[in-house]
Each structure stands twice: as C-alpha cells, then as structure tokens.
Design a protein around this motif. Structure first.
Motif, PDB file in Angstrom:
ATOM      1  N   LEU A   1       0.835  -1.199   0.000  1.00 54.50           N
ATOM      2  CA  LEU A   1       0.000   0.000   0.000  1.00 54.50           C
ATOM      3  C   LEU A   1       0.867   1.243   0.000  1.00 54.50           C
ATOM      4  O   LEU A   1       1.701   1.433   0.889  1.00 54.50           O
ATOM      5  N   HIS A   2       0.682   2.073  -1.014  1.00 58.53           N
ATOM      6  CA  HIS A   2       1.308   3.390  -1.024  1.00 58.53           C
ATOM      7  C   HIS A   2       0.212   4.410  -0.715  1.00 58.53           C
ATOM      8  O   HIS A   2      -0.695   4.623  -1.522  1.00 58.53           O
ATOM      9  N   ASP A   3       0.309   5.021   0.466  1.00 60.93           N
ATOM     10  CA  ASP A   3      -0.733   5.955   0.914  1.00 60.93           C
ATOM     11  C   ASP A   3      -0.355   7.365   0.478  1.00 60.93           C
ATOM     12  O   ASP A   3       0.490   8.011   1.089  1.00 60.93           O
ATOM     13  N   TRP A   4      -0.987   7.829  -0.604  1.00 61.54           N
ATOM     14  CA  TRP A   4      -0.632   9.103  -1.214  1.00 61.54           C
ATOM     15  C   TRP A   4      -1.546  10.231  -0.735  1.00 61.54           C
ATOM     16  O   TRP A   4      -1.604  11.297  -1.332  1.00 61.54           O
ATOM     17  N   ARG A   5      -2.250  10.005   0.370  1.00 60.43           N
ATOM     18  CA  ARG A   5      -3.183  11.040   0.841  1.00 60.43           C
ATOM     19  C   ARG A   5      -2.441  12.296   1.290  1.00 60.43           C
ATOM     20  O   ARG A   5      -1.343  12.224   1.838  1.00 60.43           O
ATOM     21  N   GLU A   6      -3.083  13.428   1.053  1.00 59.72           N
ATOM     22  CA  GLU A   6      -2.495  14.711   1.439  1.00 59.72           C
ATOM     23  C   GLU A   6      -2.297  14.755   2.949  1.00 59.72           C
ATOM     24  O   GLU A   6      -3.196  14.426   3.715  1.00 59.72           O
ATOM     25  N   GLY A   7      -1.105  15.141   3.379  1.00 58.90           N
ATOM     26  CA  GLY A   7      -0.810  15.218   4.797  1.00 58.90           C
ATOM     27  C   GLY A   7      -0.370  13.903   5.406  1.00 58.90           C
ATOM     28  O   GLY A   7       0.011  13.852   6.578  1.00 58.90           O
ATOM     29  N   VAL A   8      -0.407  12.813   4.612  1.00 61.15           N
ATOM     30  CA  VAL A   8      -0.017  11.495   5.116  1.00 61.15           C
ATOM     31  C   VAL A   8       1.269  11.024   4.460  1.00 61.15           C
ATOM     32  O   VAL A   8       2.187  10.556   5.129  1.00 61.15           O
ATOM     33  N   SER A   9       1.341  11.136   3.132  1.00 59.09           N
ATOM     34  CA  SER A   9       2.500  10.643   2.412  1.00 59.09           C
ATOM     35  C   SER A   9       3.736  11.472   2.741  1.00 59.09           C
ATOM     36  O   SER A   9       3.713  12.703   2.720  1.00 59.09           O
ATOM     37  N   THR A  10       4.808  10.766   3.075  1.00 57.66           N
ATOM     38  CA  THR A  10       6.090  11.437   3.336  1.00 57.66           C
ATOM     39  C   THR A  10       7.082  11.165   2.213  1.00 57.66           C
ATOM     40  O   THR A  10       8.219  11.622   2.257  1.00 57.66           O
ATOM     41  N   SER A  11       6.631  10.420   1.203  1.00 58.98           N
ATOM     42  CA  SER A  11       7.515  10.071   0.098  1.00 58.98           C
ATOM     43  C   SER A  11       7.582  11.195  -0.920  1.00 58.98           C
ATOM     44  O   SER A  11       6.580  11.836  -1.223  1.00 58.98           O
ATOM     45  N   GLU A  12       8.784  11.445  -1.433  1.00 57.04           N
ATOM     46  CA  GLU A  12       8.927  12.428  -2.494  1.00 57.04           C
ATOM     47  C   GLU A  12       8.651  11.814  -3.856  1.00 57.04           C
ATOM     48  O   GLU A  12       8.474  12.525  -4.837  1.00 57.04           O
ATOM     49  N   GLU A  13       8.630  10.477  -3.919  1.00 58.92           N
ATOM     50  CA  GLU A  13       8.397   9.783  -5.177  1.00 58.92           C
ATOM     51  C   GLU A  13       7.063   9.047  -5.127  1.00 58.92           C
ATOM     52  O   GLU A  13       6.731   8.406  -4.132  1.00 58.92           O
ATOM     53  N   ASN A  14       6.343   9.138  -6.199  1.00 60.45           N
ATOM     54  CA  ASN A  14       5.045   8.482  -6.297  1.00 60.45           C
ATOM     55  C   ASN A  14       5.177   7.301  -7.266  1.00 60.45           C
ATOM     56  O   ASN A  14       5.501   7.496  -8.432  1.00 60.45           O
ATOM     57  N   PRO A  15       4.923   6.071  -6.809  1.00 59.67           N
ATOM     58  CA  PRO A  15       5.079   4.908  -7.686  1.00 59.67           C
ATOM     59  C   PRO A  15       3.874   4.654  -8.585  1.00 59.67           C
ATOM     60  O   PRO A  15       3.763   3.575  -9.173  1.00 59.67           O
ATOM     61  N   TYR A  16       2.978   5.623  -8.711  1.00 54.35           N
ATOM     62  CA  TYR A  16       1.740   5.426  -9.468  1.00 54.35           C
ATOM     63  C   TYR A  16       2.009   4.883 -10.873  1.00 54.35           C
ATOM     64  O   TYR A  16       1.458   3.843 -11.271  1.00 54.35           O
ATOM     65  N   TYR A  17       2.843   5.566 -11.639  1.00 58.93           N
ATOM     66  CA  TYR A  17       3.137   5.105 -12.996  1.00 58.93           C
ATOM     67  C   TYR A  17       3.941   3.799 -12.972  1.00 58.93           C
ATOM     68  O   TYR A  17       3.828   2.971 -13.879  1.00 58.93           O
ATOM     69  N   GLY A  18       4.748   3.602 -11.931  1.00 59.26           N
ATOM     70  CA  GLY A  18       5.449   2.345 -11.774  1.00 59.26           C
ATOM     71  C   GLY A  18       4.486   1.193 -11.582  1.00 59.26           C
ATOM     72  O   GLY A  18       4.680   0.100 -12.142  1.00 59.26           O
ATOM     73  N   PHE A  19       3.443   1.414 -10.782  1.00 59.16           N
ATOM     74  CA  PHE A  19       2.417   0.387 -10.588  1.00 59.16           C
ATOM     75  C   PHE A  19       1.756   0.041 -11.916  1.00 59.16           C
ATOM     76  O   PHE A  19       1.547  -1.134 -12.231  1.00 59.16           O
ATOM     77  N   LEU A  20       1.417   1.065 -12.710  1.00 60.68           N
ATOM     78  CA  LEU A  20       0.783   0.808 -14.004  1.00 60.68           C
ATOM     79  C   LEU A  20       1.730   0.054 -14.936  1.00 60.68           C
ATOM     80  O   LEU A  20       1.305  -0.819 -15.701  1.00 60.68           O
ATOM     81  N   GLY A  21       3.015   0.386 -14.875  1.00 57.65           N
ATOM     82  CA  GLY A  21       3.984  -0.285 -15.734  1.00 57.65           C
ATOM     83  C   GLY A  21       4.227  -1.732 -15.332  1.00 57.65           C
ATOM     84  O   GLY A  21       4.396  -2.597 -16.184  1.00 57.65           O
ATOM     85  N   LEU A  22       4.246  -2.003 -14.027  1.00 50.17           N
ATOM     86  CA  LEU A  22       4.524  -3.341 -13.532  1.00 50.17           C
ATOM     87  C   LEU A  22       3.299  -4.243 -13.532  1.00 50.17           C
ATOM     88  O   LEU A  22       3.422  -5.476 -13.503  1.00 50.17           O
ATOM     89  N   ALA A  23       2.131  -3.658 -13.575  1.00 53.35           N
ATOM     90  CA  ALA A  23       0.900  -4.429 -13.410  1.00 53.35           C
ATOM     91  C   ALA A  23       0.623  -5.332 -14.603  1.00 53.35           C
ATOM     92  O   ALA A  23       0.943  -5.005 -15.750  1.00 53.35           O
ATOM     93  N   ASP A  24       0.015  -6.469 -14.306  1.00 54.12           N
ATOM     94  CA  ASP A  24      -0.545  -7.334 -15.342  1.00 54.12           C
ATOM     95  C   ASP A  24      -2.002  -6.992 -15.605  1.00 54.12           C
ATOM     96  O   ASP A  24      -2.545  -7.329 -16.664  1.00 54.12           O
ATOM     97  N   ALA A  25      -2.634  -6.339 -14.639  1.00 51.73           N
ATOM     98  CA  ALA A  25      -4.018  -5.892 -14.762  1.00 51.73           C
ATOM     99  C   ALA A  25      -4.208  -4.726 -13.799  1.00 51.73           C
ATOM    100  O   ALA A  25      -3.382  -4.499 -12.899  1.00 51.73           O
ATOM    101  N   VAL A  26      -5.282  -3.972 -13.999  1.00 52.95           N
ATOM    102  CA  VAL A  26      -5.543  -2.786 -13.180  1.00 52.95           C
ATOM    103  C   VAL A  26      -6.955  -2.865 -12.623  1.00 52.95           C
ATOM    104  O   VAL A  26      -7.903  -3.237 -13.325  1.00 52.95           O
ATOM    105  N   ILE A  27      -7.088  -2.499 -11.353  1.00 58.75           N
ATOM    106  CA  ILE A  27      -8.391  -2.322 -10.705  1.00 58.75           C
ATOM    107  C   ILE A  27      -8.490  -0.853 -10.333  1.00 58.75           C
ATOM    108  O   ILE A  27      -7.577  -0.302  -9.715  1.00 58.75           O
TER     109      ILE A  27
END
Length: 323
Positions: free
Chosen positions: A219-245
């Motif tokens: 789980l990557h929690d990208w909510r405002e005020g919660v995420s402390t990561s400077e990098e967002n793996p969103y596009y990485g998830f789409l690239g690595l995925a075999d399917a999307v929900i």
C-alpha cells in the motif's frame, strides 16, 4: 509543419495539469507552462470574467509575444485562455472539458461523450480524459520500480483508489467490498496487489480496506498530509501491473488505466458514482477495454486496444491549425 509556439495553462489542480500536459506532449511542439493564480473574481460566472483579466492575479505571467496555441483545462483556465484570445485573436484555443457558456471563443473544445456536449463545429468528442500515460513512460517507470517490488508475485494488480466527492460518498461498505473483490482476484490467480490511494481517499477507507485484505499486497498511501515520500510509484504500478483495478469515481484514473492496454476492472456501484460516470464506464465496457470488477477471475481478459484521447486531441489540433 513548422513548430507552433504553445502555452500550457496550469492551475493548482494536478488533474487539470495532467490532462493539458498530456495533450501538449502528444502534440509534439515546444511548449511553455504558465502557472496561473486567481483573484476571488474567478468564481464569478464566465460572462463577467471571459476576455478580461478580472480573475487573473499574476497577469505578468501572460505577456507578448503571444503564442500560436493555448491549451487549457476546466472552467477557470478557460476564462484565462479567452483573455489571451482577446489580446491576440490569431491564437488557437484548445480547451479540454466543457468551459460552460459562452463557448464561441474556443477553436477546439475536447469534451468527453458522457458530458453530453452538443455537437458544434468547435466540439471534438472524446471517450475519456487525456493524460500523460505512454508506452515509453510505463516502460521507464516499470524498470525504475521493478527491484522494489520484485517480491510481489504475478499477476500483479495495480489498485487505484479514489474516494468520495461532493455529490457521492465512498462509504465503508464499498471499501470492504473493494478489498474483498481485489483479494479474490489476487488469491485466485496466485498474484498480488500494488495499491495506491489518492488525495480524496479517506483515512476510514484505508483502514477498512487493510482490515479486509486477504492476500499479499503493498500500500502506497498518497493522501495529502499522510504521504512522506517524495516519489510516487503510481506510474510504476501501471507499468509493472498485469491488470488494473480502479474505482469508478475518477474518469482520469480509468482513462490512464485503459491507456496501458492491460485488463481494467472497474469498481463502481450506483450509490457512489453518478450517471455520467456510469455512462463512461459503459463506453469502456462496450469497446472491450474494461469489465466490472465483479467479473474478475483467475483468467484475465485481453483488451482489443488502448484508449488514448491525448493522441486523438493532439491530432485534431494539428488538423485544425493546418486548415
């Protein structure tokens, strides 16, 4: 065709920026971004703010030489675009999303079918929303993130979670049901989930989903005020995925998922999505680009193609500029 000087108007909304930049990148001309700040007058009806600087706080950002093409998304930036048109009538205005009336200042309005924009010479109908997803981006991001998620078995399901809106609530029964269905998809196929939240996802949704997941997940929690990561793996998830929900409350998320060419499963219940969103989902189902999440099983379907309205809009801009 010579390069055309292009301005991309941006505001503080990431979704608007993604749509405008996606079209600009597909267009292929050199472009400048113009970050617009607004005065309180921007809330007035368009009749009062079109073709003037009443709603623009940083007018110094908009100075000649004027561009050949302006790309803008949504109502507020549409008003800014008409100010530029008033200064230089030769500028081609490409507007994404219906700008509300009056609409005659725009050379092109790219409006999704579910918005029910009436046919007009300057209206170009799209299926979904433009975006920045390309094959090259997905490949690059997949390679970047692959070592980090190597331990998560395939098939990997990227799970894109939106949230409630001012019209509809994504309540806890939906969070529970989404977690259950996503878990079934992963477990039945021996796979895993790569989950990302969005700015609209509530803390209650996250905790309810975690409590009801029954499979291997990240789980990557990208909510405002919660995420402390400077990098967002969103596009990485789409690239690595075999399917999307994806949850059906975001046309942008579903459009980006449909651009991957991978199986897309949409979670959409009638009591948290409006009629126009369900119309958009039906358009994807009818074209074989998506299925309801309830239909997911261990054998993934294969879409017949990809959805990329950025390319379609860019091609239409080129065609009209050449006229």
């Amino acid at each position: 065709m010579h390069d055309k000087k292009t301005w991309v108007l941006l505001d503080d909304r990431a979704g608007n920026a993604s749509q405008s930049l996606g079209v600009a990148e597909a267009l292929g001309f050199p472009y400048e971004t113009k970050k617009i700040e607004f005065t309180p007058f921007i809330k007035l009806p368009n009749f009062f703010i079109n073709r003037n600087a009443l709603g623009i706080a940083n007018l110094s950002e908009l100075q000649p030489p004027w561009p050949d093409i302006v790309i803008a998304t949504a109502r507020r930036l549409a008003a800014v675009a008409t100010y530029i048109k008033a200064k230089n009538p030769k500028t081609f205005l490409a507007q994404i999303q219906w700008p509300t009336f009056p609409a005659y200042d725009f050379d092109l309005i790219a409006a999704p079918l579910h918005d029910r924009a009436e046919d007009a010479p300057n209206v170009f109908h799209t299926i979904g929303a433009p975006h920045r997803v390309t094959d090259a981006l997905l490949k690059q991001e997949a390679e970047k993130w692959r070592p980090r998620f190597a331990e998560f078995p395939s098939p990997r399901f990227a799970v894109l979670i939106g949230g409630g809106s001012h019209r509809k609530d994504f309540d806890m029964k939906h969070a529970k049901r989404l977690a259950e269905l996503a878990s079934i998809a992963a477990k039945s196929s021996g796979g895993s989930l790569l989950i990302t939240t969005s700015r609209r996802t509530s803390a209650e949704m996250v905790s309810t989903m975690i409590a009801n997941l029954n499979c291997k997940y990240f789980l990557h929690d990208w909510r405002e005020g919660v995420s402390t990561s400077e990098e967002n793996p969103y596009y990485g998830f789409l690239g690595l995925a075999d399917a999307v929900i994806a949850t059906g409350d975001s046309v942008s998320m579903c459009s980006e998922a449909a651009a991957t060419g991978k199986p897309l499963y949409i979670y959409s219940s009638g009591d948290f999505t409006t009629g126009k969103y369900r119309k958009f989902h039906r358009a994807l189902y009818e074209r074989g680009l998506a299925k309801p999440l309830e239909e997911v099983n261990s054998v993934l379907f294969m879409p017949p193609g990809k959805l990329n309205d950025s390319i379609a809009i860019a091609a239409e801009i080129r065609r009209r500029v050449l006229l």
